[in-house]
Design an enzyme around this catalytic site. Structure first.
Site, PDB file in Angstrom:
ATOM      1  N   GLY A  51      32.734  41.111  39.632  1.00  0.00           N
ATOM      2  CA  GLY A  51      32.708  39.664  39.412  1.00  0.00           C
ATOM      3  C   GLY A  51      34.068  39.056  39.648  1.00  0.00           C
ATOM      4  N   ASN A  52      34.247  37.815  39.226  1.00  0.00           N
ATOM      5  CA  ASN A  52      35.544  37.156  39.367  1.00  0.00           C
ATOM      6  C   ASN A  52      35.746  36.186  38.204  1.00  0.00           C
ATOM      7  OD1 ASN A  52      34.626  34.361  40.193  1.00  0.00           O
ATOM      8  ND2 ASN A  52      33.620  35.608  41.773  1.00  0.00           N
ATOM      9  N   ARG A  53      36.894  35.522  38.179  1.00  0.00           N
ATOM     10  CA  ARG A  53      37.290  34.731  37.013  1.00  0.00           C
ATOM     11  C   ARG A  53      36.759  33.306  36.995  1.00  0.00           C
ATOM     12  NH1 ARG A  53      41.308  37.514  34.474  1.00  0.00           N
ATOM     13  NH2 ARG A  53      42.570  38.880  35.792  1.00  0.00           N
ATOM     14  N   ALA A  63      32.249  30.524  43.248  1.00  0.00           N
ATOM     15  CA  ALA A  63      33.110  31.602  43.741  1.00  0.00           C
ATOM     16  C   ALA A  63      32.187  32.789  44.026  1.00  0.00           C
ATOM     17  CB  ALA A  63      34.168  31.948  42.704  1.00  0.00           C
TER      18      ALA A  63
END
Ligand code: CTP
Ligand code: CA
Length: 225
Positions: free
Chosen positions: A33-35, A100
């Site tokens: 995943g990402n932030r 994102a």
């Protein structure tokens, strides 16, 4: 002269937005995943709804409440996000990719939890579909297609490159790193079209969203004159 978006300047128009991160499963308990917090996309969805638009928000996993008047669909992966977007594209005036989206997903998703060992573990990743480029090249392409770009360097060159490569009408670019952008309540944006640019100084994502709606209304007005 740029008019501020009034309460019903987008009445009768529908927008499809993506927001938040995607999560790409590795096994039943893990993902890549990402932030991304989803705040910018949710703020923009709310601002579009306040300007009178119908808003379909396709959201990755986020901890946010749905803004009033917004229809929300939750997804986990990039492929699920693409399918949800394509199912809502017909008749939309605009598509705005704020999510994102994970660029890659694991080639293999383990059925059972991956067990640890002392050996190096290599992950093989394959590219995800580019939702924004896919929408921009669809026969049902909305009148306005807008992307976001998070860059750590060469902001304008990278943003203009994406604008051209993905055939977008608008791109909003922000710098990331050093406490900026991801997971923050405020941000600064530079917005580019093929022949215009707007600088939006650091402010709350709520206020930025209002300014973005003004730019979107202005761009749609230019299309129709
Ligand atoms: N995007 C998308 N689907 C993807 C990747 C990106 O729809 N699989 C969209 C994002 O929502 C954003 C825009 O494309 O609106 C730009 O995303 P970004 O990650 O900045 O650009 P990429 O084209 O993925 O290139 P890179 O990550 O290498 O900079
Ligand atoms: Ca990317």
């Amino acid at each position: 002269l740029s008019a501020m978006a009034s309460r019903d300047s987008l009445a009768g128009r529908r927008f499809v937005l993506t927001a938040g991160p995607t999560q790409e499963p590795l096994d039943p308990v893990r993902f890549l995943g990402n932030r991304s917090s989803g705040r910018m996309g949710f703020a923009l969805a709310g601002a579009l709804a306040r300007a009178g638009a119908d808003v379909d928000l396709v959201a990755g996993p986020v901890q946010l409440t749905t803004p009033p008047g917004v229809k929300r669909t939750d997804v986990q992966t990039a492929e699920e996000m693409l399918a949800a977007v394509l199912a809502r594209l017909e008749g939309a005036t605009g598509f705005i990719g704020v999510a994102a989206v994970a660029d890659y997903r694991p080639v293999d998703v383990a059925t059972h939890k991956i067990k640890k060992s002392d050996a190096v573990l290599e992950l093989r990743l394959q590219p995800n579909p580019d939702i924004l480029a896919r929408v921009a090249s669809d026969p049902r392409r909305p009148e306005l297609v807008m992307g976001f770009a998070a860059e750590t360097r060469d902001l304008e060159t990278a943003a203009r490159g994406k604008l051209a490569a993905k055939d977008l009408d608008l791109i909003a670019a922000n710098r990331v790193g050093e406490g900026l952008a991801f997971d923050q309540p405020d941000n600064a944006l530079e917005v580019f079209s093929a022949d215009q640019c707007w600088t939006l100084p650091r402010q709350s994502k709520q206020l930025l969203a209002e300014r973005l709606v003004d730019i979107i209304v202005e761009t749609l007005d230019r299309h129709s004159t």
